[in-house]
Motif scaffolding. Structure first.
Motif, PDB file in Angstrom:
ATOM      1  N   PRO A  28       4.141  -4.214   3.287  1.00  0.00           N
ATOM      2  CA  PRO A  28       4.142  -4.540   4.705  1.00  0.00           C
ATOM      3  C   PRO A  28       5.495  -4.996   5.220  1.00  0.00           C
ATOM      4  O   PRO A  28       5.739  -4.958   6.412  1.00  0.00           O
ATOM      5  N   THR A  71       5.811   5.760   7.327  1.00  0.00           N
ATOM      6  CA  THR A  71       4.370   5.980   7.187  1.00  0.00           C
ATOM      7  C   THR A  71       3.981   7.410   7.476  1.00  0.00           C
ATOM      8  O   THR A  71       3.006   7.909   6.922  1.00  0.00           O
ATOM      9  N   ASP A  75       0.366   7.811   5.960  1.00  0.00           N
ATOM     10  CA  ASP A  75      -0.340   6.639   6.470  1.00  0.00           C
ATOM     11  C   ASP A  75      -0.408   6.734   7.988  1.00  0.00           C
ATOM     12  O   ASP A  75       0.507   6.329   8.680  1.00  0.00           O
ATOM     13  N   ASP A 102      -4.939   2.450   6.919  1.00  0.00           N
ATOM     14  CA  ASP A 102      -4.151   2.777   5.736  1.00  0.00           C
ATOM     15  C   ASP A 102      -3.204   1.650   5.348  1.00  0.00           C
ATOM     16  O   ASP A 102      -2.672   1.637   4.251  1.00  0.00           O
ATOM     17  N   GLN A 103      -2.964   0.718   6.288  1.00  0.00           N
ATOM     18  CA  GLN A 103      -2.013  -0.341   6.003  1.00  0.00           C
ATOM     19  C   GLN A 103      -2.658  -1.588   5.401  1.00  0.00           C
ATOM     20  O   GLN A 103      -1.954  -2.548   5.101  1.00  0.00           O
ATOM     21  N   PRO A 141       0.001  -0.324   0.497  1.00  0.00           N
ATOM     22  CA  PRO A 141      -1.036  -0.018   1.486  1.00  0.00           C
ATOM     23  C   PRO A 141      -2.107   0.895   0.908  1.00  0.00           C
ATOM     24  O   PRO A 141      -1.859   1.610  -0.065  1.00  0.00           O
TER      25      PRO A 141
END
Length: 262
Positions: A25, A36, A41, A46-47, A231
């Motif tokens: 993150p 991403t 993502d 997805d995170q 993630p």
């Protein structure tokens, strides 16, 4: 810092403070936000942090895709698809590895292509040695589950020394595979490395052993990704890495079983 023998899991050092370098993150080592879009993502879901369930589910879907396309190819007898499928699978694997992409379309595309290729090869082998494909699938699944138990119980620990040993073993196996290929392709297997004799069996057992122990490094990298806050979307990349090892393992088990049928 630990690295895996699997090219898909290399260059993924663990981050600090709960992050995962390049994927966590807090962004990569330079402080930039992760790409991403390249990773696949595409949503906030997805995170969220990666879990073991994410890895299990995505790996099951990836392996299942290969199994389905492989069975369909073998049943329909479309063996001419082996070469183009291998080429497509190789291209997709290079894209995933060099972009470190967790895009599910790329990962599933790779699995489908390799499933077609392996299905064609398995169909040919099965026509010569009935039932050998099923035996190879069972053998591959057995090795995978067995090495997972070995990893979870700590019977063999993934240490820096173990990793260095594995890297040396992989280089040796790569040289061995190249020599075997050249011997069979250009010299009519003059060295007897693929004739089904004692030397052939020993070589296959060595390669299978190295591939099996490579799974321990793959499990360790996946475990670290979970612990260090990758993630959830990264599960697709983990599944891809495991799939590459399983493809290698299956091919060599299929080859070994054919030796015992001759």
């Amino acid at each position: 810092m630990r690295t895996s023998s699997n090219p898909a899991f290399r260059n993924l050092p663990g981050g600090q403070g709960g992050g995962y370098a390049g994927f966590g993150p807090q962004g990569d080592a330079t402080g930039r936000a992760p790409d991403t879009a390249a990773r696949g993502d595409r949503s906030g879901v997805d995170q969220r942090p990666l879990t073991v369930d994410d890895v299990v589910i995505k790996t099951s879907i990836t392996a299942g895709t290969a199994l389905v396309t492989g069975v369909l190819t073998a049943l329909t007898g479309q063996y001419w698809l082996v070469l183009p499928a291998f080429i497509i699978g190789l291209v997709l694997s290079l894209v995933v590895i060099f972009r470190q992409s967790s895009n599910p379309a790329l990962v599933l595309g790779y699995s489908a292509a390799m499933g077609v290729a392996l299905g064609g090869i398995s169909g040919v082998f099965n026509s010569i040695y009935p039932g050998i494909a099923v035996q190879a699938v069972i053998g591959t699944a057995g090795v995978f589950l067995g090495m997972l138990v070995v990893y979870k119980t700590g019977a063999v620990r993934v240490t820096p020394r173990f990793q260095r040993w594995m890297m040396g073993a992989l280089i040796g196996v790569l040289v061995l595979v190249l020599v075997r290929f050249v011997s069979q392709a250009f010299f009519g297997d003059a060295l007897g490395m693929g004739s089904g004799g004692f030397l052939s069996i020993v070589i296959s057992l060595v390669i299978i052993g190295v591939a099996a122990f490579s799974l321990l490094l793959d499990f360790d990298m996946a475990d670290r990704a979970v612990r260090e806050g990758a993630p959830a979307g990264f599960a697709w990349y983990v599944a891809f890495g495991l799939m590459t090892t399983l493809v290698w393992l299956y091919i060599e088990i299929l080859r070994l079983l054919s030796y015992f049928r001759e």
